[in-house]
Design an enzyme around this catalytic site. Structure first.
Site, PDB file in Angstrom:
ATOM      1  N   PRO A   2      -1.697  44.172  44.986  1.00  0.00           N
ATOM      2  CA  PRO A   2      -1.264  43.140  45.910  1.00  0.00           C
ATOM      3  C   PRO A   2       0.233  42.949  45.882  1.00  0.00           C
ATOM      4  O   PRO A   2       0.822  42.732  44.834  1.00  0.00           O
ATOM      5  CB  PRO A   2      -1.964  41.889  45.395  1.00  0.00           C
ATOM      6  N   GLU A   3       0.820  42.993  47.040  1.00  0.00           N
ATOM      7  CA  GLU A   3       2.223  42.660  47.206  1.00  0.00           C
ATOM      8  C   GLU A   3       2.280  41.318  47.931  1.00  0.00           C
ATOM      9  O   GLU A   3       1.248  40.666  48.107  1.00  0.00           O
ATOM     10  CB  GLU A   3       2.935  43.764  47.995  1.00  0.00           C
ATOM     11  N   LYS A  59       4.910  37.604  43.739  1.00  0.00           N
ATOM     12  CA  LYS A  59       3.531  38.082  43.674  1.00  0.00           C
ATOM     13  C   LYS A  59       2.667  37.175  42.810  1.00  0.00           C
ATOM     14  O   LYS A  59       1.524  37.523  42.503  1.00  0.00           O
ATOM     15  CB  LYS A  59       3.504  39.513  43.126  1.00  0.00           C
ATOM     16  N   HIS A 133     -16.107  43.552  35.134  1.00  0.00           N
ATOM     17  CA  HIS A 133     -14.679  43.258  34.945  1.00  0.00           C
ATOM     18  C   HIS A 133     -14.306  41.843  35.359  1.00  0.00           C
ATOM     19  O   HIS A 133     -13.155  41.589  35.718  1.00  0.00           O
ATOM     20  CB  HIS A 133     -13.785  44.266  35.682  1.00  0.00           C
ATOM     21  N   ARG A 152      -8.539  47.120  36.018  1.00  0.00           N
ATOM     22  CA  ARG A 152      -7.488  47.780  35.236  1.00  0.00           C
ATOM     23  C   ARG A 152      -6.787  46.840  34.275  1.00  0.00           C
ATOM     24  O   ARG A 152      -6.001  47.282  33.433  1.00  0.00           O
ATOM     25  CB  ARG A 152      -6.470  48.442  36.172  1.00  0.00           C
ATOM     26  N   ARG A 186      25.378  48.573  43.496  1.00  0.00           N
ATOM     27  CA  ARG A 186      24.220  49.075  42.760  1.00  0.00           C
ATOM     28  C   ARG A 186      24.021  50.554  43.033  1.00  0.00           C
ATOM     29  O   ARG A 186      23.853  50.960  44.175  1.00  0.00           O
ATOM     30  CB  ARG A 186      22.960  48.313  43.172  1.00  0.00           C
ATOM     31  N   ARG A 295       7.251  56.075  41.164  1.00  0.00           N
ATOM     32  CA  ARG A 295       6.347  55.611  42.219  1.00  0.00           C
ATOM     33  C   ARG A 295       6.376  56.580  43.387  1.00  0.00           C
ATOM     34  O   ARG A 295       7.433  57.088  43.769  1.00  0.00           O
ATOM     35  CB  ARG A 295       6.769  54.217  42.734  1.00  0.00           C
TER      36      ARG A 295
END
Length: 305
Positions: A2-3, A59, A133, A152, A186, A295
DNA sequence: ATACCGACCTGTCAGC
DNA sequence: TGCTGACAGGTCGGTA
Protein backbone atom coordinates in the site's frame (compact mmCIF):
# COMPACT_ATOMS: atom_id res chain seq x y z
CA UNK A 1 1.59 -3.17 -1.08
CA UNK A 2 0.00 0.00 0.00
CA UNK A 3 1.15 3.44 -0.96
CA UNK A 4 -0.57 6.73 -0.24
CA UNK A 5 -3.69 6.12 -2.36
CA UNK A 6 -4.27 2.64 -0.94
CA UNK A 7 -3.78 3.82 2.64
CA UNK A 8 -6.07 6.79 2.03
CA UNK A 9 -8.72 4.42 0.66
CA UNK A 10 -8.42 2.16 3.71
CA UNK A 11 -8.70 5.18 6.02
CA UNK A 12 -11.84 6.38 4.28
CA UNK A 13 -13.52 3.00 4.52
CA UNK A 14 -12.45 2.64 8.16
CA UNK A 15 -14.08 6.00 8.89
CA UNK A 16 -17.34 4.73 7.51
CA UNK A 17 -17.25 1.56 9.62
CA UNK A 18 -15.48 2.15 12.93
CA UNK A 19 -15.49 5.89 13.64
CA UNK A 20 -17.02 6.47 17.07
CA UNK A 21 -17.01 2.78 17.92
CA UNK A 22 -15.49 1.46 21.14
CA UNK A 23 -13.03 -1.41 21.50
CA UNK A 24 -14.43 -4.03 23.86
CA UNK A 25 -11.62 -6.56 23.76
CA UNK A 26 -8.45 -7.35 21.87
CA UNK A 27 -6.94 -10.63 20.69
CA UNK A 28 -3.29 -10.75 19.67
CA UNK A 29 -1.66 -13.63 17.80
CA UNK A 30 1.58 -15.43 18.57
CA UNK A 31 3.83 -13.62 16.13
CA UNK A 32 5.70 -10.66 17.57
CA UNK A 33 7.25 -9.19 14.41
CA UNK A 34 4.28 -6.97 13.59
CA UNK A 35 4.16 -5.42 17.07
CA UNK A 36 6.13 -2.31 17.88
CA UNK A 37 4.47 -2.02 21.30
CA UNK A 38 4.23 -4.85 23.80
CA UNK A 39 1.05 -6.94 23.65
CA UNK A 40 0.07 -5.82 27.16
CA UNK A 41 0.54 -2.17 26.22
CA UNK A 42 -1.60 -2.62 23.11
CA UNK A 43 -4.34 -4.35 25.08
CA UNK A 44 -4.33 -1.84 27.91
CA UNK A 45 -4.53 1.16 25.59
CA UNK A 46 -7.04 -0.26 23.11
CA UNK A 47 -9.49 -1.89 25.47
CA UNK A 48 -12.35 0.48 26.30
CA UNK A 49 -10.93 3.15 24.00
CA UNK A 50 -13.21 5.01 21.66
CA UNK A 51 -12.06 5.61 18.08
CA UNK A 52 -12.44 9.36 17.79
CA UNK A 53 -10.72 9.86 14.44
CA UNK A 54 -9.11 7.87 11.65
CA UNK A 55 -6.36 9.66 9.75
CA UNK A 56 -3.54 9.03 7.31
CA UNK A 57 0.02 10.32 7.60
CA UNK A 58 2.13 9.23 4.65
CA UNK A 59 1.64 5.45 4.60
CA UNK A 60 0.63 5.30 8.28
CA UNK A 61 -2.93 4.85 9.50
CA UNK A 62 -3.61 6.69 12.75
CA UNK A 63 -6.61 6.18 15.02
CA UNK A 64 -7.12 8.84 17.67
CA UNK A 65 -8.28 7.17 20.87
CA UNK A 66 -10.31 8.48 23.80
CA UNK A 67 -9.68 6.54 26.98
CA UNK A 68 -11.39 6.51 30.34
CA UNK A 69 -14.76 7.81 31.48
CA UNK A 70 -15.32 9.98 28.44
CA UNK A 71 -13.77 7.49 26.10
CA UNK A 72 -15.74 4.37 26.76
CA UNK A 73 -19.13 6.01 26.72
CA UNK A 74 -21.21 7.19 23.83
CA UNK A 75 -21.56 10.90 23.52
CA UNK A 76 -25.20 11.86 23.67
CA UNK A 77 -26.17 13.53 20.44
CA UNK A 78 -27.73 16.92 20.44
CA UNK A 79 -26.97 17.83 24.02
CA UNK A 80 -23.38 18.90 24.12
CA UNK A 81 -22.84 20.96 27.20
CA UNK A 82 -19.65 22.91 27.44
CA UNK A 83 -17.05 21.52 29.82
CA UNK A 84 -19.46 19.05 31.28
CA UNK A 85 -18.21 15.66 32.27
CA UNK A 86 -21.76 14.37 32.55
CA UNK A 87 -22.86 14.48 28.97
CA UNK A 88 -22.66 10.80 28.21
CA UNK A 89 -25.36 8.20 27.87
CA UNK A 90 -25.14 4.63 28.97
CA UNK A 91 -23.13 2.28 26.76
CA UNK A 92 -26.34 0.63 25.61
CA UNK A 93 -27.63 3.75 23.95
CA UNK A 94 -27.53 3.44 20.16
CA UNK A 95 -24.35 4.88 18.78
CA UNK A 96 -24.62 7.93 16.62
CA UNK A 97 -21.35 8.56 14.89
CA UNK A 98 -20.27 11.95 13.82
CA UNK A 99 -16.72 13.18 13.28
CA UNK A 100 -17.61 16.56 14.78
CA UNK A 101 -19.03 15.16 17.99
CA UNK A 102 -16.08 12.92 18.55
CA UNK A 103 -13.38 15.51 19.10
CA UNK A 104 -14.13 17.41 22.26
CA UNK A 105 -10.60 17.33 23.66
CA UNK A 106 -7.17 16.12 22.58
CA UNK A 107 -6.86 12.38 22.05
CA UNK A 108 -5.45 10.31 24.93
CA UNK A 109 -3.54 7.90 22.74
CA UNK A 110 -3.06 6.77 19.16
CA UNK A 111 -3.20 3.41 17.44
CA UNK A 112 -0.66 3.44 14.61
CA UNK A 113 -0.80 0.93 11.77
CA UNK A 114 1.64 0.54 8.89
CA UNK A 115 0.55 -2.03 6.30
CA UNK A 116 4.03 -2.83 5.01
CA UNK A 117 3.80 -4.79 1.76
CA UNK A 118 0.92 -7.16 2.42
CA UNK A 119 -0.89 -5.80 5.46
CA UNK A 120 -4.67 -5.50 5.50
CA UNK A 121 -6.94 -3.81 8.01
CA UNK A 122 -10.39 -5.31 7.59
CA UNK A 123 -13.72 -4.68 9.23
CA UNK A 124 -15.47 -8.04 9.55
CA UNK A 125 -18.44 -9.68 11.20
CA UNK A 126 -17.50 -12.05 14.03
CA UNK A 127 -18.83 -15.07 12.14
CA UNK A 128 -16.56 -14.49 9.16
CA UNK A 129 -13.71 -17.00 9.01
CA UNK A 130 -10.41 -15.79 10.43
CA UNK A 131 -7.86 -15.52 7.67
CA UNK A 132 -4.43 -17.11 7.96
CA UNK A 133 -1.82 -14.59 9.17
CA UNK A 134 -4.30 -12.66 11.30
CA UNK A 135 -2.22 -10.94 14.00
CA UNK A 136 -4.76 -8.80 15.85
CA UNK A 137 -8.53 -8.68 16.28
CA UNK A 138 -10.26 -5.80 18.06
CA UNK A 139 -13.86 -6.59 18.94
CA UNK A 140 -16.01 -3.47 18.81
CA UNK A 141 -19.12 -2.48 20.71
CA UNK A 142 -21.09 -2.40 17.45
CA UNK A 143 -20.47 -6.12 17.11
CA UNK A 144 -18.00 -5.65 14.28
CA UNK A 145 -14.36 -6.67 14.41
CA UNK A 146 -11.30 -4.82 13.20
CA UNK A 147 -8.74 -7.37 11.98
CA UNK A 148 -5.10 -6.94 11.03
CA UNK A 149 -3.80 -9.53 8.58
CA UNK A 150 -0.29 -9.60 7.16
CA UNK A 151 1.36 -12.66 5.56
CA UNK A 152 4.82 -11.17 5.12
CA UNK A 153 4.79 -9.36 8.45
CA UNK A 154 6.43 -6.22 7.13
CA UNK A 155 3.51 -4.29 8.58
CA UNK A 156 3.66 -2.76 12.07
CA UNK A 157 1.22 -2.04 14.89
CA UNK A 158 1.87 0.33 17.77
CA UNK A 159 0.11 2.35 20.42
CA UNK A 160 1.57 5.67 21.54
CA UNK A 161 0.41 8.16 24.13
CA UNK A 162 2.03 11.25 22.66
CA UNK A 163 1.06 12.93 19.41
CA UNK A 164 2.54 10.96 16.55
CA UNK A 165 4.46 12.51 13.69
CA UNK A 166 6.72 11.39 10.88
CA UNK A 167 9.32 13.13 8.79
CA UNK A 168 8.54 14.19 5.26
CA UNK A 169 5.84 16.32 3.70
CA UNK A 170 2.49 15.22 2.32
CA UNK A 171 2.76 15.32 -1.49
CA UNK A 172 -0.79 16.59 -1.80
CA UNK A 173 -0.13 19.46 0.59
CA UNK A 174 3.33 20.64 -0.44
CA UNK A 175 3.75 23.75 -2.61
CA UNK A 176 5.95 23.81 -5.71
CA UNK A 177 8.79 25.83 -4.16
CA UNK A 178 9.17 23.39 -1.26
CA UNK A 179 8.84 20.45 -3.64
CA UNK A 180 11.65 21.74 -5.86
CA UNK A 181 13.84 22.42 -2.81
CA UNK A 182 13.63 18.76 -1.77
CA UNK A 183 15.66 17.69 -4.81
CA UNK A 184 18.16 20.51 -5.00
CA UNK A 185 21.77 19.30 -4.69
CA UNK A 186 20.73 15.66 -4.39
CA UNK A 187 22.87 13.33 -6.47
CA UNK A 188 20.66 10.31 -5.89
CA UNK A 189 18.46 9.07 -8.76
CA UNK A 190 15.14 10.91 -8.85
CA UNK A 191 13.37 7.57 -8.41
CA UNK A 192 15.18 6.99 -5.09
CA UNK A 193 14.40 10.53 -3.97
CA UNK A 194 10.69 10.03 -4.68
CA UNK A 195 10.74 6.84 -2.58
CA UNK A 196 12.52 8.57 0.32
CA UNK A 197 9.83 9.01 2.96
CA UNK A 198 11.86 11.66 4.76
CA UNK A 199 11.36 13.93 1.75
CA UNK A 200 7.85 13.15 0.53
CA UNK A 201 5.77 10.74 2.58
CA UNK A 202 3.45 8.33 0.83
CA UNK A 203 4.94 7.84 -2.64
CA UNK A 204 5.96 4.22 -3.26
CA UNK A 205 7.23 2.17 -6.17
CA UNK A 206 4.12 2.18 -8.36
CA UNK A 207 3.36 5.88 -8.10
CA UNK A 208 7.00 6.92 -8.45
CA UNK A 209 7.19 5.06 -11.79
CA UNK A 210 3.83 6.35 -12.99
CA UNK A 211 4.65 9.94 -12.02
CA UNK A 212 8.04 9.85 -13.76
CA UNK A 213 6.46 8.48 -16.93
CA UNK A 214 3.87 11.21 -17.03
CA UNK A 215 6.54 13.83 -16.41
CA UNK A 216 8.77 12.39 -19.19
CA UNK A 217 11.73 11.87 -16.84
CA UNK A 218 13.89 8.75 -16.64
CA UNK A 219 14.07 7.19 -13.17
CA UNK A 220 17.91 7.16 -13.14
CA UNK A 221 18.27 10.89 -13.68
CA UNK A 222 20.14 12.58 -10.82
CA UNK A 223 17.59 14.55 -8.79
CA UNK A 224 19.70 17.70 -8.88
CA UNK A 225 19.90 17.57 -12.69
CA UNK A 226 16.19 18.22 -13.21
CA UNK A 227 15.41 21.57 -14.80
CA UNK A 228 12.79 23.86 -13.36
CA UNK A 229 10.44 22.85 -16.16
CA UNK A 230 10.97 19.18 -15.40
CA UNK A 231 10.40 19.77 -11.69
CA UNK A 232 7.16 21.54 -12.54
CA UNK A 233 6.04 18.63 -14.69
CA UNK A 234 6.99 16.16 -11.94
CA UNK A 235 5.22 18.18 -9.27
CA UNK A 236 2.05 18.18 -11.35
CA UNK A 237 2.28 14.51 -12.31
CA UNK A 238 2.88 13.25 -8.76
CA UNK A 239 -0.17 15.08 -7.52
CA UNK A 240 -2.33 14.13 -10.49
CA UNK A 241 -1.40 10.45 -10.30
CA UNK A 242 -2.06 10.28 -6.55
CA UNK A 243 -5.41 12.04 -6.88
CA UNK A 244 -6.52 9.84 -9.77
CA UNK A 245 -5.45 6.73 -7.86
CA UNK A 246 -7.37 7.80 -4.76
CA UNK A 247 -10.44 8.41 -6.91
CA UNK A 248 -10.04 4.87 -8.30
CA UNK A 249 -9.72 3.35 -4.82
CA UNK A 250 -6.00 2.56 -5.20
CA UNK A 251 -4.17 -0.14 -7.17
CA UNK A 252 -4.89 -3.83 -6.54
CA UNK A 253 -1.91 -5.53 -8.15
CA UNK A 254 -2.30 -8.79 -6.29
CA UNK A 255 -4.04 -8.70 -2.95
CA UNK A 256 -4.67 -5.15 -1.83
CA UNK A 257 -8.22 -4.50 -0.55
CA UNK A 258 -9.73 -1.71 1.53
CA UNK A 259 -11.32 -2.17 4.96
CA UNK A 260 -14.49 -3.55 3.37
CA UNK A 261 -12.59 -6.02 1.20
CA UNK A 262 -13.09 -3.96 -1.99
CA UNK A 263 -10.36 -4.00 -4.61
CA UNK A 264 -9.04 -0.81 -6.20
CA UNK A 265 -9.18 -0.05 -9.91
CA UNK A 266 -6.13 2.11 -10.60
CA UNK A 267 -4.08 -0.87 -11.82
CA UNK A 268 -6.02 -0.56 -15.08
CA UNK A 269 -4.64 2.94 -15.52
CA UNK A 270 -0.98 2.02 -14.98
CA UNK A 271 1.02 3.15 -18.02
CA UNK A 272 4.43 1.64 -17.13
CA UNK A 273 4.34 -0.21 -13.79
CA UNK A 274 4.18 -3.95 -14.41
CA UNK A 275 4.23 -3.48 -18.21
CA UNK A 276 7.79 -4.57 -19.05
CA UNK A 277 8.06 -5.45 -22.75
CA UNK A 278 4.57 -4.17 -23.54
CA UNK A 279 4.20 -1.24 -25.94
CA UNK A 280 4.23 2.29 -24.57
CA UNK A 281 0.69 3.62 -24.72
CA UNK A 282 2.01 6.88 -26.19
CA UNK A 283 4.75 5.87 -28.68
CA UNK A 284 4.61 2.07 -28.92
CA UNK A 285 8.19 1.44 -27.81
CA UNK A 286 8.58 -1.52 -25.44
CA UNK A 287 8.55 -0.54 -21.77
CA UNK A 288 11.88 -1.23 -20.05
CA UNK A 289 12.47 -2.53 -16.56
CA UNK A 290 15.65 -1.79 -14.57
CA UNK A 291 16.56 -2.08 -10.91
CA UNK A 292 17.22 1.14 -9.02
CA UNK A 293 17.96 1.07 -5.30
CA UNK A 294 16.83 -2.54 -5.29
CA UNK A 295 13.39 -1.75 -6.68
CA UNK A 296 11.90 -2.59 -10.08
CA UNK A 297 11.63 0.56 -12.15
CA UNK A 298 9.62 0.78 -15.34
CA UNK A 299 9.92 3.45 -18.00
CA UNK A 300 9.56 4.21 -21.70
CA UNK A 301 13.01 4.69 -23.29
CA UNK A 302 11.56 7.00 -25.96
CA UNK A 303 9.14 9.16 -23.97
CA UNK A 304 11.31 9.61 -20.87
CA UNK A 305 14.56 11.60 -21.09
C1' DA B 1 25.63 13.40 6.30
C1' DT B 2 24.33 10.45 2.51
C1' DA B 3 23.48 6.45 -0.22
C1' DC B 4 23.50 1.73 -1.59
C1' DC B 5 22.44 -3.36 -0.14
C1' DG B 6 21.06 -7.11 2.35
C1' DA B 7 17.80 -8.52 5.72
C1' DC B 8 13.34 -9.03 7.33
C1' DC B 9 9.00 -12.66 5.85
C1' DT B 10 5.59 -15.55 3.09
C1' DG B 11 3.37 -16.56 -1.16
C1' DT B 12 3.09 -17.12 -6.08
C1' DC B 13 4.48 -18.11 -10.53
C1' DA B 14 7.55 -19.46 -14.42
C1' DG B 15 10.67 -22.75 -15.92
C1' DC B 16 12.67 -27.11 -15.83
C1' DT C 1 4.32 -33.35 -9.50
C1' DG C 2 7.75 -30.99 -7.38
C1' DC C 3 11.84 -28.36 -6.99
C1' DT C 4 14.36 -23.80 -7.55
C1' DG C 5 14.79 -19.14 -8.23
C1' DA C 6 12.97 -14.68 -9.07
C1' DC C 7 9.94 -11.45 -7.62
C1' DA C 8 6.35 -8.74 -4.82
C1' DG C 9 2.93 -2.38 -3.01
C1' DG C 10 8.15 -1.20 2.42
C1' DT C 11 11.58 0.06 5.69
C1' DC C 12 15.70 -0.79 8.62
C1' DG C 13 20.47 -0.99 10.02
C1' DG C 14 25.07 -1.72 8.76
C1' DT C 15 28.60 -0.26 5.79
C1' DA C 16 31.13 2.55 2.47
Amino acid sequence: MPELPEVETVVRSLRRHVLGDVVESVWIGERRQPLKSSPSEIVSVLEAARIAAVRRMGKHIIMDLMIGPSGDRVIETGSRQRNSGQRFRSPDHPVTRSPDLSITRPADAFFIVHLGMTGRLLVARPDEPIAKHTHLIARLRSGRELRFIDPRMFGRLAVVREAFNTAGTEPLEIGFADFAALFRRRKTPIKSALLNQRLLRGVGNIYADESLFRAGIRPRRRAASLSRTELQRLYGSVRRVLKEAIAAGGSSVSDYVDASGERGLFQFQHRVYGREGEPCLVCGAPIKRVVIAGRSSHYCPKCQK
